[in-house]
Write an enzyme that holds these catalytic residues in place. Sequence first.
Site, short mmCIF file in Angstrom:
data_model
loop_
_atom_site.label_atom_id
_atom_site.label_comp_id
_atom_site.label_asym_id
_atom_site.label_seq_id
_atom_site.Cartn_x
_atom_site.Cartn_y
_atom_site.Cartn_z
N ASP A 67 2.55 -9.72 -2.06
CA ASP A 67 3.40 -10.14 -3.18
C ASP A 67 4.74 -10.69 -2.69
OD1 ASP A 67 4.38 -7.69 -2.29
OD2 ASP A 67 3.76 -6.60 -4.08
N ASN A 136 5.12 4.91 -9.37
CA ASN A 136 4.42 4.82 -10.66
C ASN A 136 2.94 4.48 -10.49
OD1 ASN A 136 4.46 2.15 -9.90
ND2 ASN A 136 5.47 1.38 -11.74
N HIS A 138 1.67 1.90 -8.79
CA HIS A 138 1.31 0.49 -8.60
C HIS A 138 0.82 0.24 -7.18
CE1 HIS A 138 5.63 -1.01 -7.38
NE2 HIS A 138 5.01 -0.51 -6.35
N GLU A 143 1.25 -3.44 -11.87
CA GLU A 143 1.98 -2.35 -12.51
C GLU A 143 1.10 -1.63 -13.54
OE1 GLU A 143 4.71 -1.50 -11.22
OE2 GLU A 143 6.34 -2.94 -11.39
P1 PGA Z 1 7.79 1.92 -0.62
O1 PGA Z 1 7.10 1.02 -1.73
O2 PGA Z 1 6.94 1.83 0.59
O3 PGA Z 1 9.13 1.28 -0.42
O4 PGA Z 1 7.86 3.30 -1.17
C1 PGA Z 1 5.73 1.13 -1.93
C2 PGA Z 1 5.31 0.24 -3.06
O5 PGA Z 1 6.09 0.05 -4.00
O6 PGA Z 1 4.17 -0.24 -3.01
#
Ligand code: PGA
Length: 238
Positions: A67, A136, A138, A143
């Site tokens: 992404d 969350n 995702h 999302e």
């Molecule tokens: P993070 O993000 O590794 O910074 O915790 C993970 C994500 O949002 O996929």
Amino acid sequence: MKKIVCANYEEMSAVAAYAVASQIRSKPNSVIGLATGSTPVGTYKKLVEMYKDGFVDFSKVTSFNLDEYYPIKHDNDQSYIYFMKDNLFNHVNISAAQINIPDGECSDPAKECADYDARLEKIGGTDLQILGIGNNGHIAFVEPAESLPLATSVVKLTEDTIEANSRFFKTADEVPREALSMGLKGIFSAKHILLLISGKGKAAIAKKLFDGTLSTSVPASLLNLHPNVTVIVTSDTQ
Ligand code: PGA
């Protein structure tokens, strides 16, 4: 899903990097799916070390990132292309022509997303996909929602994600509200998925992955349907 429990972040990063390096050693022209965020930083660091030690050669590798924020300038130090150059691409011998990441500066995001999927499909999907997970649930920027995108799409970031990612920006207002994100079809194109989960803060969401249910409110739970997922967790995530 297979689970590997590691003593700490260092060990998780080493295990993940070794899995990526082994994939590339056994198939030098592997297609590797890459993720951004704090979680894979240690994995990329180890991979750079392995490259410098002559253990892995990226010259024939093709990469597809999950992404990118939209819109965002390439030279913004919070863009994912900047992150990838800083953490991996500038330090290994991957060919610039074989790096794929959604373009945060594109003028036609719908076309950019369609072209991205077409390129991924043409190459036959990824051999190995590195994934992180949001608090969350995702994966990429897919999302939690009632329905989830199959295709690479322009997505709206949830308040949870804006809040979580605001730690990288001066203020939450600076976090872009949208992103170009690979959809479930692209993520599931991987022959093998490595899901990295580290730290106490992710313990609650990690538990939901293994509770025997699927829900679009926890997009990562759908990974239970993929035939080859290895979840690498740190012991404090248990
Ligand atoms: P993070 O993000 O590794 O910074 O915790 C993970 C994500 O949002 O996929």
